[in-house]
Design an enzyme around this catalytic site. Structure first.
Site, PDB file in Angstrom:
ATOM      1  N   ASP A  66       2.272  -4.608   9.423  1.00 59.96           N
ATOM      2  CA  ASP A  66       0.660  -3.801   9.084  1.00 59.96           C
ATOM      3  C   ASP A  66      -0.373  -4.735   9.038  1.00 59.96           C
ATOM      4  OD1 ASP A  66      -1.089  -2.509   7.835  1.00 59.96           O
ATOM      5  OD2 ASP A  66       0.054  -1.129   6.747  1.00 59.96           O
ATOM      6  N   TYR A  68     -11.255   0.772  10.333  1.00 59.17           N
ATOM      7  CA  TYR A  68     -12.566   0.819   9.548  1.00 59.17           C
ATOM      8  C   TYR A  68     -12.577   0.244   8.294  1.00 59.17           C
ATOM      9  CZ  TYR A  68      -8.986   3.280   6.680  1.00 59.17           C
ATOM     10  OH  TYR A  68      -7.803   3.796   5.729  1.00 59.17           O
ATOM     11  N   LYS A  69     -11.686  -1.086   8.340  1.00 61.43           N
ATOM     12  CA  LYS A  69     -11.995  -2.053   7.465  1.00 61.43           C
ATOM     13  C   LYS A  69     -12.778  -3.243   8.073  1.00 61.43           C
ATOM     14  CE  LYS A  69      -8.158  -0.345   4.605  1.00 61.43           C
ATOM     15  NZ  LYS A  69      -6.327  -0.247   4.302  1.00 61.43           N
ATOM     16  N   ARG A  90     -11.435  -6.218  -6.733  1.00 58.69           N
ATOM     17  CA  ARG A  90     -11.274  -6.845  -5.559  1.00 58.69           C
ATOM     18  C   ARG A  90     -12.491  -7.100  -4.766  1.00 58.69           C
ATOM     19  NH1 ARG A  90      -7.677  -3.518  -1.427  1.00 58.69           N
ATOM     20  NH2 ARG A  90      -9.459  -2.147  -1.415  1.00 58.69           N
ATOM     21  N   PHE A 108       0.766  -1.195   0.030  1.00 58.19           N
ATOM     22  CA  PHE A 108      -0.148  -0.053   0.028  1.00 58.19           C
ATOM     23  C   PHE A 108       1.002   1.298   0.080  1.00 58.19           C
ATOM     24  CE2 PHE A 108      -3.051   3.044   1.588  1.00 58.19           C
ATOM     25  CZ  PHE A 108      -4.183   2.689   1.011  1.00 58.19           C
TER      26      PHE A 108
HETATM   27  C1  LIG Z   1      -6.112   0.880   4.220  1.00 58.47           C
HETATM   28  C2  LIG Z   1      -4.512   0.808   4.381  1.00 58.47           C
HETATM   29  C3  LIG Z   1      -3.844   2.055   5.013  1.00 58.47           C
HETATM   30  C4  LIG Z   1      -4.620   3.407   5.310  1.00 58.47           C
HETATM   31  O1  LIG Z   1      -3.742   4.131   5.779  1.00 58.47           O
HETATM   32  P1  LIG Z   1      -4.556   5.565   6.697  1.00 58.47           P
HETATM   33  O2  LIG Z   1      -3.574   6.306   7.337  1.00 58.47           O
HETATM   34  O3  LIG Z   1      -5.776   4.932   7.588  1.00 58.47           O
HETATM   35  O4  LIG Z   1      -5.121   6.101   5.354  1.00 58.47           O
HETATM   36  C5  LIG Z   1      -2.553   1.966   5.104  1.00 58.47           C
HETATM   37  N1  LIG Z   1      -1.876   0.794   4.796  1.00 58.47           N
HETATM   38  C6  LIG Z   1      -2.656  -0.213   4.517  1.00 58.47           C
HETATM   39  C7  LIG Z   1      -1.840  -1.419   4.123  1.00 58.47           C
HETATM   40  C8  LIG Z   1      -3.610  -0.170   4.188  1.00 58.47           C
HETATM   41  O5  LIG Z   1      -4.470  -1.276   3.591  1.00 58.47           O
END
Ligand SMILES: *Cc1c(COP(=O)(O)O)cnc(C)c1O
Length: 415
Positions: free
Chosen positions: A200, A225-226, A374, A128
């Site tokens: 992560d 939030y996921k 996805r 990400f």
């Molecule tokens: C969703 C996600 C994020 C989101 O980061 P925010 O700071 O909440 O916007 C970061 N890393 C990964 C791997 C994600 O899937």
């Protein structure tokens, strides 16, 4: 896969599902099959109840007294302690606070503070992007530090490990392909090289029993939030293993991380345990929605969650390949259970338009560049019948080339 899965088999799977009662804990709009809980979980009824209470009573009536009387000030730790069980941590090792991006920043600095003689950070070049951006930001602030990216500077993380590596930032489940890493094994290799492991968990928390302490993880971050359904922009979490408490430091030394915030000391003195990961005042309404969302998890057996996640993704893969394989969709998720998270991506040259057509028909997934459709499978509210119905709609869109309609080509800001 040549098996034909009939409606009776699918109905039996739903009847036997030990989690089937949990769907009622959520607001799921009529006509929607929600396969995007890996981006934004749906609204738990308990979160709505807590939001209303927090706004009307605690804020409206309690006013500033609610910092104490309603436990507002302690929310990062009380929610963190409840979340700890879901990620295999002990109470006192986790706080809910800030965003995942900010927590990555803090965790990387904390890791560097534990390895003063080393200057290299390893991250995943295909992960990400915010994870890499934040790592670049950390490097820009530390003279001599450098970033190496797996998938770019060398094929794998293992190829980059060496004497100068201070910290490795790694995704438990890849956001695009859904590939799951073996946390215990990789953490052991990172430790063997003398480095710190930052995991992560954005795409694994809430879909399986994550075992941070058993795996020996040093730090971890993740979203709420996921799959945890905490609400749009809900506070993220950060974990620090107890053995590092009292030893790590991070530069966002705000007053919430102070040993005694209300002493209004002029000098910063870090608080105990996980507290130095806190920085400043938190969005309390979002925190209260998150505490409602966590109520849903209190009696959940994560082994059942993982078993259903694999069964849902198995079914989806089998049905898509059986019914839609000849229309140019190819699997981009691992077939092996040991390597699969709770999402399945299929690639299609017109993936964006196909996904838009699905969304119009109420099957909500999402799209990631260049051609990944996805689909996230959240075991608490999805039924096997939903998987079957979603694949029928996908088949219709592909077989009848419904996705070719011009309205499906226009890109929105959020894909
Ligand atoms: C969703 C996600 C994020 C989101 O980061 P925010 O700071 O909440 O916007 C970061 N890393 C990964 C791997 C994600 O899937």
């Amino acid at each position: 896969m040549t098996t034909t899965i009939d409606a009776g088999t699918i109905a039996a799977l739903d009847e036997r599902d030990p989690l089937r009662g949990k769907r009622d804990a959520f607001v799921i709009p009529d006509g929607v099959i929600y396969l995007d809980g890996n981006s934004l979980g749906p609204l738990p009824k308990a979160a709505l109840r807590e939001l209303k209470l927090a706004a009307e009573q605690e804020w409206g009536q309690g006013l500033i007294r609610s910092w104490n009387a309603a436990g507002w000030f302690d929310l990062p730790t009380t929610t963190g302690n409840r979340l700890a069980r879901l990620i295999g941590a002990e109470p006192g090792e986790v706080v809910c606070t800030d965003t995942t991006s900010i927590n990555i920043f803090k965790a990387l600095h904390a890791a560097l503070s534990l390895r003063p003689g080393r200057a290299t950070i390893i991250a995943e070049g295909t992960g990400f992007p915010t994870d890499v951006y934040m790592a670049e930001g950390v490097v820009s602030m530390r003279p001599g530090a450098r970033l190496k990216l797996a998938g770019i500077d060398a094929p794998d993380i293992e190829d980059l490990l060496g004497d100068d590596v201070a910290v490795v930032l790694v995704n438990h489940v890849d956001y695009r392909t859904g590939v799951l890493r073996d946390m215990a094994q990789l953490t052991e290799r990172i430790h063997a090289a003398g480095a710190i492991a930052v995991w992560d968990l954005c795409h694994s928390a809430g879909t399986m029993k994550v075992d941070l302490d058993t795996a020996g993880a040093d730090f971890a971050v993740g979203c709420t939030y996921k799959y945890l359904n905490g609400g749009p922009g809900a506070p993220a979490f950060v974990f620090a293993a107890r053995r590092h408490h009292g030893r790590f430091a991070q530069p966002l030394t705000g007053w919430w991380g102070h040993a005694s915030p209300f002493a209004f000391d002029h000098a910063f003195r870090p608080g105990d345990g996980i507290r130095p990961m806190l920085c400043g005042t938190q969005p309390i309404l979002s925190m209260r929605a998150l505490s409602g969302a966590l109520d849903v998890w209190d009696d959940i057996d994560l082994e059942q969650v993982r078993a259903k996640s694999l069964a849902l993704t198995d079914l989806f893969i089998a049905l898509v390949e059986e019914r839609c394989g000849r229309f140019g969709v190819t699997l981009a998720a691992p077939r092996l259970h040991a390597q699969r998270g709770s999402q399945v991506s299929f690639r299609h040259p017109n993936g964006y338009a196909v996904m838009q057509a699905l969304v119009e028909r109420g099957v909500i997934g999402d799209f990631r560049e260049p051609d990944y459709m996805r689909f996230g499978f959240a075991p608490l509210y999805l039924r096997y019948a939903d998987v079957d119905a979603a694949v029928s709609i996908l088949h219709d869109i592909l077989a009848n080339e419904i996705w070719r309609a011009p309205r499906f080509a226009a890109r929105a800001t959020v894909t």
